[in-house]
Design a protein around this motif. Structure first.
Motif, mmCIF file in Angstrom:
data_model
loop_
_atom_site.group_PDB
_atom_site.id
_atom_site.type_symbol
_atom_site.label_atom_id
_atom_site.label_comp_id
_atom_site.label_asym_id
_atom_site.label_seq_id
_atom_site.Cartn_x
_atom_site.Cartn_y
_atom_site.Cartn_z
ATOM 1 N N PRO A 52 27.689 -12.086 -9.014
ATOM 2 C CA PRO A 52 26.518 -12.067 -9.885
ATOM 3 C C PRO A 52 25.982 -13.481 -10.114
ATOM 4 O O PRO A 52 26.732 -14.400 -10.409
ATOM 5 C CB PRO A 52 27.053 -11.471 -11.187
ATOM 6 C CG PRO A 52 28.497 -11.873 -11.204
ATOM 7 C CD PRO A 52 28.929 -11.973 -9.762
ATOM 8 N N GLY A 53 24.693 -13.647 -9.928
ATOM 9 C CA GLY A 53 24.069 -14.929 -10.213
ATOM 10 C C GLY A 53 23.784 -15.744 -8.974
ATOM 11 O O GLY A 53 24.141 -15.373 -7.861
ATOM 12 N N ALA A 54 23.128 -16.872 -9.203
ATOM 13 C CA ALA A 54 22.773 -17.785 -8.118
ATOM 14 C C ALA A 54 23.837 -18.864 -8.005
ATOM 15 O O ALA A 54 24.286 -19.414 -9.008
ATOM 16 C CB ALA A 54 21.416 -18.424 -8.391
ATOM 17 N N PHE A 55 24.227 -19.144 -6.781
ATOM 18 C CA PHE A 55 25.205 -20.186 -6.514
ATOM 19 C C PHE A 55 24.658 -21.088 -5.428
ATOM 20 O O PHE A 55 23.721 -20.729 -4.714
ATOM 21 C CB PHE A 55 26.542 -19.568 -6.099
ATOM 22 C CG PHE A 55 27.236 -18.884 -7.231
ATOM 23 C CD1 PHE A 55 28.134 -19.571 -8.025
ATOM 24 C CD2 PHE A 55 26.967 -17.556 -7.526
ATOM 25 C CE1 PHE A 55 28.771 -18.948 -9.083
ATOM 26 C CE2 PHE A 55 27.602 -16.918 -8.592
ATOM 27 C CZ PHE A 55 28.503 -17.621 -9.371
ATOM 28 N N GLY A 56 25.274 -22.229 -5.269
ATOM 29 C CA GLY A 56 24.859 -23.168 -4.243
ATOM 30 C C GLY A 56 25.277 -22.717 -2.860
ATOM 31 O O GLY A 56 25.936 -21.688 -2.674
ATOM 32 N N LYS A 57 24.913 -23.525 -1.878
ATOM 33 C CA LYS A 57 25.177 -23.197 -0.485
ATOM 34 C C LYS A 57 26.674 -23.061 -0.201
ATOM 35 O O LYS A 57 27.090 -22.141 0.499
ATOM 36 C CB LYS A 57 24.570 -24.272 0.416
ATOM 37 C CG LYS A 57 23.064 -24.315 0.347
ATOM 38 C CD LYS A 57 22.503 -25.518 1.080
ATOM 39 C CE LYS A 57 21.024 -25.659 0.787
ATOM 40 N NZ LYS A 57 20.493 -26.949 1.221
ATOM 41 N N GLY A 58 27.486 -23.958 -0.758
ATOM 42 C CA GLY A 58 28.925 -23.928 -0.476
ATOM 43 C C GLY A 58 29.592 -22.661 -0.975
ATOM 44 O O GLY A 58 30.353 -22.011 -0.244
ATOM 45 N N THR A 59 29.317 -22.279 -2.215
ATOM 46 C CA THR A 59 29.923 -21.078 -2.787
ATOM 47 C C THR A 59 29.393 -19.827 -2.096
ATOM 48 O O THR A 59 30.149 -18.888 -1.823
ATOM 49 C CB THR A 59 29.665 -21.006 -4.305
ATOM 50 O OG1 THR A 59 30.175 -22.203 -4.904
ATOM 51 C CG2 THR A 59 30.328 -19.796 -4.930
ATOM 52 N N THR A 60 28.111 -19.826 -1.786
ATOM 53 C CA THR A 60 27.534 -18.672 -1.097
ATOM 54 C C THR A 60 28.160 -18.503 0.281
ATOM 55 O O THR A 60 28.562 -17.393 0.660
ATOM 56 C CB THR A 60 26.004 -18.814 -0.988
ATOM 57 O OG1 THR A 60 25.463 -18.906 -2.320
ATOM 58 C CG2 THR A 60 25.385 -17.638 -0.261
ATOM 59 N N MET A 61 28.278 -19.587 1.022
ATOM 60 C CA MET A 61 28.904 -19.507 2.345
ATOM 61 C C MET A 61 30.360 -19.075 2.224
ATOM 62 O O MET A 61 30.859 -18.293 3.037
ATOM 63 C CB MET A 61 28.790 -20.856 3.062
ATOM 64 C CG MET A 61 29.161 -20.814 4.509
ATOM 65 S SD MET A 61 28.054 -19.743 5.452
ATOM 66 C CE MET A 61 29.204 -19.155 6.671
ATOM 67 N N ALA A 62 31.026 -19.537 1.169
ATOM 68 C CA ALA A 62 32.431 -19.166 0.964
ATOM 69 C C ALA A 62 32.576 -17.664 0.711
ATOM 70 O O ALA A 62 33.466 -17.031 1.290
ATOM 71 C CB ALA A 62 33.029 -19.972 -0.188
ATOM 72 N N ILE A 63 31.721 -17.076 -0.127
ATOM 73 C CA ILE A 63 31.859 -15.636 -0.397
ATOM 74 C C ILE A 63 31.549 -14.841 0.869
ATOM 75 O O ILE A 63 32.217 -13.844 1.168
ATOM 76 C CB ILE A 63 31.004 -15.151 -1.592
ATOM 77 C CG1 ILE A 63 31.372 -13.715 -2.014
ATOM 78 C CG2 ILE A 63 29.528 -15.206 -1.315
ATOM 79 C CD1 ILE A 63 32.687 -13.555 -2.682
ATOM 80 N N LEU A 64 30.570 -15.291 1.639
ATOM 81 C CA LEU A 64 30.247 -14.594 2.882
ATOM 82 C C LEU A 64 31.428 -14.612 3.852
ATOM 83 O O LEU A 64 31.790 -13.579 4.421
ATOM 84 C CB LEU A 64 29.010 -15.222 3.528
ATOM 85 C CG LEU A 64 27.697 -15.067 2.764
ATOM 86 C CD1 LEU A 64 26.617 -15.943 3.392
ATOM 87 C CD2 LEU A 64 27.251 -13.621 2.685
ATOM 88 N N SER A 65 32.045 -15.769 4.024
ATOM 89 C CA SER A 65 33.171 -15.852 4.964
ATOM 90 C C SER A 65 34.418 -15.177 4.397
ATOM 91 O O SER A 65 35.189 -14.565 5.138
ATOM 92 C CB SER A 65 33.454 -17.304 5.361
ATOM 93 O OG SER A 65 33.840 -18.068 4.261
ATOM 94 N N TRP A 66 34.622 -15.241 3.077
ATOM 95 C CA TRP A 66 35.765 -14.596 2.435
ATOM 96 C C TRP A 66 35.720 -13.082 2.675
ATOM 97 O O TRP A 66 36.731 -12.452 2.977
ATOM 98 C CB TRP A 66 35.753 -14.926 0.942
ATOM 99 C CG TRP A 66 36.953 -14.543 0.158
ATOM 100 C CD1 TRP A 66 38.156 -15.174 0.113
ATOM 101 C CD2 TRP A 66 37.049 -13.432 -0.745
ATOM 102 N NE1 TRP A 66 38.999 -14.526 -0.762
ATOM 103 C CE2 TRP A 66 38.348 -13.463 -1.308
ATOM 104 C CE3 TRP A 66 36.169 -12.429 -1.152
ATOM 105 C CZ2 TRP A 66 38.778 -12.530 -2.238
ATOM 106 C CZ3 TRP A 66 36.600 -11.501 -2.072
ATOM 107 C CH2 TRP A 66 37.899 -11.552 -2.607
#
Length: 176
Positions: free
Chosen positions: A138-152
């Motif tokens: 939930p919410g907006a995150f930066g590029k690093g966290t977004t890429m991390a959730i996608l790869s996770w």
């Protein structure tokens, strides 16, 4: 209406006021059918809940999602369906319940936009989307966290004993 943002590809805003990224799918919003189609393509189903005028949704669509690494990763690995928090288009949940987007978002107790929900390849009969989701962001995150959730999610790290927070920390320590 087309809107250009400096340093990014075209970002379109639809008649519903929501940002439309090129990797979003226009489906009948039947989650079981969407999951089956994602599986045929070898992709993971992601549902993103957004609303008109959401400054955090705009941030994601103008600062994070246009990043070539993220956009390419989503395109290659995810089947993305957008839900309008206050929309009237019918959505059919995994358990067969059908209702408007706004009523479904209420049923799911979702309160923040954007919210991304990620699903496994198989959903047990009778589950709702929040019950079936392997992760929700939930919410907006930066590029690093977004890429991390996608790869996770894509790498199924959620099936291990490494929680997302430790996964992010290990990526930071590894310089990713």
């Amino acid at each position: 209406m087309m809107v250009l943002f400096a340093g990014t590809a075209h970002a379109e805003v639809g008649d519903d006021g929501l940002h439309k990224s090129p990797w979003m799918r226009d489906t009948f919003k039947d989650l079981s059918e969407d999951l089956a189609e994602a599986n045929v393509e070898g992709k993971r189903l992601m549902v993103i809940i957004e609303q008109r005028g959401c400054i955090y949704c705009e941030k994601m669509h103008t600062e994070v999602f246009p990043n070539p690494t993220i956009a390419d990763y989503i395109t290659e690995h995810f089947f993305v369906v957008q839900i309008n928090m206050f929309g009237d288009v019918e959505v059919t949940d995994f358990d067969g319940t059908a209702m408007s987007e706004k009523d479904m978002v209420g049923r799911w107790n979702m309160m923040f936009t954007p919210t991304m929900m990620f699903f496994p390849e198989d959903v047990a009969e009778g589950l709702t989307a929040p019950q079936a989701a392997v992760a929700a962001m939930p919410g907006a995150f930066g590029k690093g966290t977004t890429m991390a959730i996608l790869s996770w999610v894509r790498d199924k790290v959620y099936l291990t004993d490494e929680p997302f927070q430790k996964y992010v920390a290990s990526r930071i320590n590894a310089g990713k």
